[in-house]
Write a protein that holds these residues in place. Structure first.
Motif, mmCIF file in Angstrom:
data_model
loop_
_atom_site.group_PDB
_atom_site.id
_atom_site.type_symbol
_atom_site.label_atom_id
_atom_site.label_comp_id
_atom_site.label_asym_id
_atom_site.label_seq_id
_atom_site.Cartn_x
_atom_site.Cartn_y
_atom_site.Cartn_z
ATOM 1 N N PRO A 439 40.206 81.213 26.973
ATOM 2 C CA PRO A 439 39.331 79.951 26.746
ATOM 3 C C PRO A 439 40.261 78.685 27.501
ATOM 4 N N PHE A 440 41.388 78.745 27.710
ATOM 5 C CA PHE A 440 42.004 77.466 28.161
ATOM 6 C C PHE A 440 42.017 77.204 29.573
ATOM 7 N N GLY A 441 41.810 78.267 30.439
ATOM 8 C CA GLY A 441 41.702 78.087 31.842
ATOM 9 C C GLY A 441 42.933 77.744 32.625
ATOM 10 N N ASN A 442 42.738 77.108 33.865
ATOM 11 C CA ASN A 442 44.003 76.808 34.795
ATOM 12 C C ASN A 442 44.060 75.278 34.929
ATOM 13 N N GLY A 443 43.042 74.393 34.102
ATOM 14 C CA GLY A 443 43.268 73.046 34.299
ATOM 15 C C GLY A 443 42.425 72.392 35.499
ATOM 16 N N GLN A 444 41.798 73.251 36.605
ATOM 17 C CA GLN A 444 41.281 72.669 37.593
ATOM 18 C C GLN A 444 39.803 72.362 37.203
ATOM 19 N N MET A 445 39.501 71.030 36.826
ATOM 20 C CA MET A 445 38.198 70.595 36.064
ATOM 21 C C MET A 445 37.350 70.439 37.134
#
Length: 577
Positions: A439-445
């Motif tokens: 759910p949290f991904g890698n922060g590449q928005m």
């Protein structure tokens, strides 16, 4: 708020036939009225005929009188002289015309009534200010390390919506958010799950957030926990936030949607009343004022109209800002068809008109007390999971029109509720999302379709709304701004069906004679298209004003401009005189 992790309480939409300041608890819908426009062919024919006569006279008369030796000029009476030919129309410098996409190949085109837009020099009395549009997030997101200047993708998104406000609140704040400036352990009665964990937030998180705000030129509005009654803890958070964030901190809200506490498990065991909220609000406001007197209190952040006036009337020591939440299409079980999250509802005139009525109702309360009015949390729907409007091009058209409607009425801040979770598997109505594994991904928005609709409004120059009279055009909504340099920006949100509707012929009457007219446009192939919304052909913010192409068919120094616009577009036209 959006049901990213919990449901708001029920609220019925106001009847559009009722006055703007009346009605029950609400979430509303939208639309606009239309009329007819036509050209004057008779006058054009007369002018063309006069031109033919003038050419014949100029050519035939010298040939009939031709002599080998010119005769000396003879005096003639004024009556015998020919009338001077009209001066040719001025021609401007060479330009490159904007190439907008046409309807998809093979479309069963349906004719659209021409749109006539008259822009007056008269002003509405409201302004579009920089920072009007922003993003709303959960309070627990304050603990996310990706909210930092080190995250270049997040900095880029903030810059693409030009001086936005990041608002932190949502359902999480009264359930799973724990502020501590001393590193205390989270109490055992705070409950979360894998996707929505309990988070502790402290001063170091605010310091990290400040780097992001500085890098992205953004400001912030915070919410303190009311679900676990503790004015002293809230005051400690306000004190630290004021010291760390300085003038980037716009306001603090006490609790999120307190009108829904009895419906969504925050206070359902003991019950919760409006009177109790006002008592607790005063306790919190006094505690906050003692340590951060310059920070305004915004509230009540409710989707129930009955809570607005008591907040306004509450005797608080600091400045107040009236806020309300609004999700127009949030009847999730189909019980109220007009409020169901369907594409037909989202692109209807009714939705536009009902949103206007609901926004006016809140503004009437705030303006009567001399307060600013904000919508810190909104979205097309609060229903959980996917629906017809999720991630679609239609949501981009809706977001642009909703924000412009709110600003023109006098609302000064608006936040589109979003999530830092992944694009795949995360909340589908979020305007932004992260790449990587759920759910949290890698922060590449990155931004979804509705984010680009927000960007179209955010990139407008700060200006004063001008009075506009428009007719025809089907579901098309027009706005005009007088910019600081004297130029005029006209925005046309053309909500006609991009799969079926022909281009709309627009006749635009301006308050001056422009020497330049430039254009930028958001477009997409269909209402339901996902991940296909573009601005000027790319998934990025509008081109800078100096690099924009010219309006097709631009008439140099003419107050009347005529051009066609593709369906399913948001078009910004800027004219300099």
């Amino acid at each position: 708020m959006a049901k990213f992790d919990s449901s708001p309480g029920k609220a019925e939409s106001p009847d559009p036939a009722q006055p703007a300041d009346a009605g029950a608890d609400a979430r509303a819908n939208t639309g606009a009225n239309a009329g007819k426009s036509a050209g004057n062919r008779k006058r054009a024919g007369l002018i063309a005929g006069a031109g033919i006569v003038a050419v014949a006279a100029a050519v035939l008369v010298p040939l009939a009188l031709g002599n080998p030796t010119p005769a000396p000029p003879a005096a003639s009476s004024p009556a015998a002289q020919s009338a001077p030919a009209p001066a040719p129309a001025e021609v401007g410098p060479p330009v490159t015309y904007y190439a907008q996409p046409g309807p998809p190949a093979g479309s069963p085109l349906e004719k659209v009534e021409p749109l006539k837009v008259d822009v007056s020099n008269d002003l509405v009395g409201t302004s579009l200010n920089k920072g009007m549009t922003g993003i709303s997030l959960e309070a627990t997101d304050l603990a996310d390390p990706d909210l930092s200047s080190d995250n270049t993708s997040m900095v880029k998104l903030l810059k693409e919506i030009d001086q936005p406000v990041l608002r932190f609140g949502g359902n999480a704040v009264d359930r799973r958010f724990f502020w501590t400036s001393s590193g205390e352990a989270v109490p055992a009665d705070y409950k979360g799950d894998k996707t929505h964990p309990v988070k502790a937030v402290g001063p170091a998180d605010l310091v990290r957030l400040k780097t992001l705000l500085d890098a992205g030129d953004a400001r912030v509005s915070l919410t303190v926990d009311l679900g676990h009654y503790n004015p002293a803890r809230a005051a400690d958070m306000a004190k630290n936030a004021s010291a760390v964030l300085g003038d980037r901190l716009l306001s603090i809200t006490v609790g999120n949607e307190p009108n829904g506490f009895v419906f969504n498990d925050v206070k359902s065991g003991s019950g919760y009343s409006l009177d109790q909220y006002i008592r607790e609000l005063k306790d919190y406001a006094n505690a906050i004022y003692a340590v951060a007197p310059n920070v305004p209190i915004s509230g009540p952040g409710a989707y129930d109209q009955k809570w607005w006036q008591p907040f306004v009337d509450a005797d608080l020591p600091q400045k107040k800002i009236l806020t309300f939440h609004h999700y127009p299409l949030s009847n999730c079980d189909g019980g109220l068809p007009q409020d169901s999250p369907t594409l037909a509802n989202a692109m209807s005139r009714t939705m536009h008109d009902r949103a206007v009525n609901y926004q006016k109702a809140a503004l009437a309360v705030g303006q009567a007390a001399g307060l600013e009015t904000w919508i810190p949390e909104t979205g097309i729907s609060a229903c959980p999971g996917s629906n017809e409007t999720s991630r679609t091009h239609a949501s981009a058209l809706w977001a642009a029109d909703y924000a412009l409607t709110a600003a023109q009425l006098g609302i000064t801040r608006i936040g589109f509720h979003s999530s830092l979770l992944t694009c795949k598997g995360g909340p589908p109505l979020s305007a932004i999302c992260s790449a990587g594994a759920y759910p949290f991904g890698n922060g590449q928005m990155s931004g979804r379709a509705n984010f680009f609709g927000i960007s179209m409004v955010a990139e407008l120059e700060a200006g004063k709304f001008m009075k506009v009279n428009s007719s025809g055009g089907g579901p098309a909504f027009s706005y005009a701004l007088q910019n600081a340099d004297g130029s005029t920006s006209v925005v046309i949100v053309n909500e006609n069906n991009p799969e079926k509707s022909a281009q709309t012929l627009v006749t635009l009457n301006l308050p001056g004679k422009p020497v330049t007219g430039t254009m930028t446009q958001l477009s997409g192939p269909s209402y339901a298209a996902e991940n296909q919304t573009v601005i000027d052909g790319a998934k990025t913010e509008p081109k800078p004003l100096a690099k924009r192409a010219t309006v097709p068919g631009f008439a140099y120094k003419s107050q009347t401009q005529q051009f066609k616009l593709t369906a399913g577009t948001v078009t910004v036209l800027t004219f300099k005189y």
